[in-house]
Design a protein around this motif. Structure first.
Motif: not given
Lengths: 271, 306
Positions: A242-244, B54-60, B64-74, B210-211
């Protein structure tokens, strides 16, 4: 109409462009109708690790044998791009393209545009330059990099700009080739001296785009900036990229971008 | 040989067991050209709250190894926009829709359900009590059995449609939260949500996200998800379960079915291949043909153990 396709793409050619950058030519059966500024999601491995595809701006689409070729310019920055640099020719990759919204070339062709590329930000700018050259629309091209050996595809850039009577301005941070300093400074200096461009099409590192955004809004020039954000899906569902915007909305750059007009972006893009 | 791929999650019958997981398929209409929602067992929407978030700031996100971590924040458009802009079209297309429900307080969960009850074509709800990426709501309900039972009961009172609770793998007592959700009136349990995780940039010496913390998904978590689902199945053998966690292939689905899942959700695989659920479904059918399984339901809970 949605034109994107998820297709097999055979790696048919790789050229080293600089110590860190290379080009890939991928063969597809059908023509992927990409426009300058649009991108594709490319698989960068054959197992589950690396897991995700990587986004790459399309640098060109052209007939190739009995099918079509898609050209990408890549900088080796991590595991995925390292794999791409070493994958044997003939490897079948997966390419989901074209994605997102590119530059407004019609508007750029109706005036004299300045095209600005920094480092590995060149691919969408090169695609735009060669497309504008084909249609006979005049433009000037500013190409910058940290060092001379990271200036990519100088001959093609010069040929495209030259074909329509435009200039190619080279800049390097270390002054080894062209003008010393940033492309943004070179552009602003010429503008201050009376040269005029009504539109700027640009792609490069964030500080370059921020400088252009600030300058363009101050001078009343429309700047279209191709942004790079980390993304997992490329199709608007992961919401990682996302971009603000100035209106406070956070939009998926893969869908509403990756090209945005500078004036639409949130204030942090014009520090 | 024809294979009957239909299944049921409690009272809800599904044409096949492969669903798109919440947060990986938008609101159901984003990938019409690549993965039509009506071809899936069901579509679980991005988590919806009463008002847009609006969800979380980026990077979200970070790989990672055979996976990913997200923190979109709904980040989401809010339940009203979903009901007006997407629910009708999904119903017209014949998609089975499960709304993933999120709130910062119990009444907000109930408000989302009440709004959806007035929309067309929604088959049920999945309570998100396990999002690791928000400050309020989500995981705090999912980790405390007493709060979870009360929240589930509050939502149960608001609908007679299917009510699923998506459990947190980060809860100190997984089976305890499973019991609590069932006691509160859940028809089924979805497990697992993402595992709390982090990634560090060694050059910048900073967290990548970012989180700092986010939720790990993808093939890396599949063995953990299988173990957790099997544990809950053993503790609550009559409760329908929906399996999720790193599913990439048809045989992954079979593993979850054997461990006790009645259906599954595909998530991160959609980021790699938007059409992954369709491919997985076709591989599942091939598996059944090759193994002479005429009815998919025969696989559910069929693990030979001890």
């Amino acid at each position: 109409m949605i034109a994107r396709r998820d297709v097999p793409a055979r790696l048919v050619e790789r050229r080293e462009l600089s110590p860190t950058c290379f080009s890939l030519l991928l063969a597809t059966m059908e023509r992927l109708p990409a426009e300058p500024g649009q991108f594709g999601m490319l698989s960068c491995g054959q197992g589950l690790d690396p897991l995700l595809r990587r986004p790459f701006s399309v640098a060109g689409v052209r007939p190739l044998g009995s099918g079509w070729g898609v050209e990408l310019l890549v900088k080796e920055v991590g595991r995925g791009t390292a794999w791409l640099r070493r994958a044997p020719l003939g490897t079948i990759l997966e390419l989901l393209a074209p994605l997102g919204h590119g530059f407004n070339l019609e508007a750029a062709a109706s005036t004299r545009a300045a095209l600005v590329a920094g480092g590995i930000g060149l691919p969408p700018v090169l695609f735009a330059a060669e497309r504008l050259a084909e249609t006979g629309a005049p433009f000037d091209l500013f190409l910058g990099a940290a060092t001379g050996d990271e200036l990519l595809e100088i001959k093609r850039c010069r040929a495209a700009a030259g074909a329509v009577g435009g200039k190619l301005v080279l800049c390097t941070d270390d002054g080894s080739v062209g003008e010393p300093g940033f492309v943004t400074t070179a552009l602003a200096r010429r503008f201050a001296a009376g040269q005029r461009w009504e539109r700027v099409l640009a792609c490069g590192p964030d500080p370059m785009l921020q400088a252009l955004a600030r300058w363009s809004v101050t001078e009343g020039v429309v700047a279209e900036l191709s942004l790079e954000e980390p993304m997992a899906c490329g199709v608007g569902v992961c919401l990682g990229c996302v971009v603000e915007l100035a209106d406070g909305r956070r939009v998926a750059s893969c869908k509403e971008g990756p090209v945005f007009e500078a004036a639409r972006l949130a204030a942090r893009w014009r520090p | 040989m024809r294979v009957d791929l239909s299944t049921a999650v409690g009272a809800l019958t599904l044409a096949n067991p492969v669903m798109a997981a919440s947060g990986t398929f938008g609101y159901g209409l984003d990938l019409l050209d690549l993965c039509p929602p009506e071809c899936l067992g069901a579509v679980v929407t991005k988590g919806l709250s009463p008002a847009p978030r609006a969800g979380n700031p980026t990077p979200r996100i970070v790989e990672t190894a055979a996976g990913m971590i997200n923190a979109i924040g709904l980040q989401n458009i809010g339940v009203e926009a979903f009901c007006q802009e997407a629910a009708g079209e999904l119903a017209r297309r014949g998609a089975t829709v499960i709304v993933n429900v999120f709130g910062e307080r119990p009444e907000q969960y109930r408000a989302v359900i009440e709004r959806c009850e007035r929309a067309e074509g929604i088959a049920g709800y999945e309570l998100n009590v396990s999002c690791p990426n928000v400050d309020h709501g989500g995981m705090e309900f999912g980790h405390d059995p007493h709060q979870l039972e009360a929240l589930t009961a509050l939502c149960r009172a608001a609908t007679s449609k299917s009510l699923w609770v998506k459990l947190s793998p980060n809860a100190p007592d997984l089976v305890g939260t499973a019991h609590a959700a069932v006691a509160g009136g859940a028809d089924a349990l979805t497990l697992i949500n993402t595992l709390r995780a982090m990634a560090i940039d060694p050059y910048r010496r900073r967290p990548v996200l970012a989180t700092a913390f986010g939720g790990l998904s993808g093939p890396a978590i599949k063995p953990i998800a299988l173990r957790m689902l099997y544990e809950v199945h053993c503790a609550l053998p009559t409760v329908p379960l929906v399996g999720i966690g790193g599913i990439e292939t048809g045989s992954d689905v079979v593993e979850f079915l054997l461990a006790g899942a009645s259906a599954v959700q595909v998530g991160t695989a959609i980021f790699r291949h938007p059409a992954a659920p369709l491919r997985i479904l076709s591989e599942l059918e091939d598996f059944c043909v090759a193994q002479k399984v005429g009815e998919l339901r025969a696989l559910i809970g069929g693990l030979r153990w001890p």
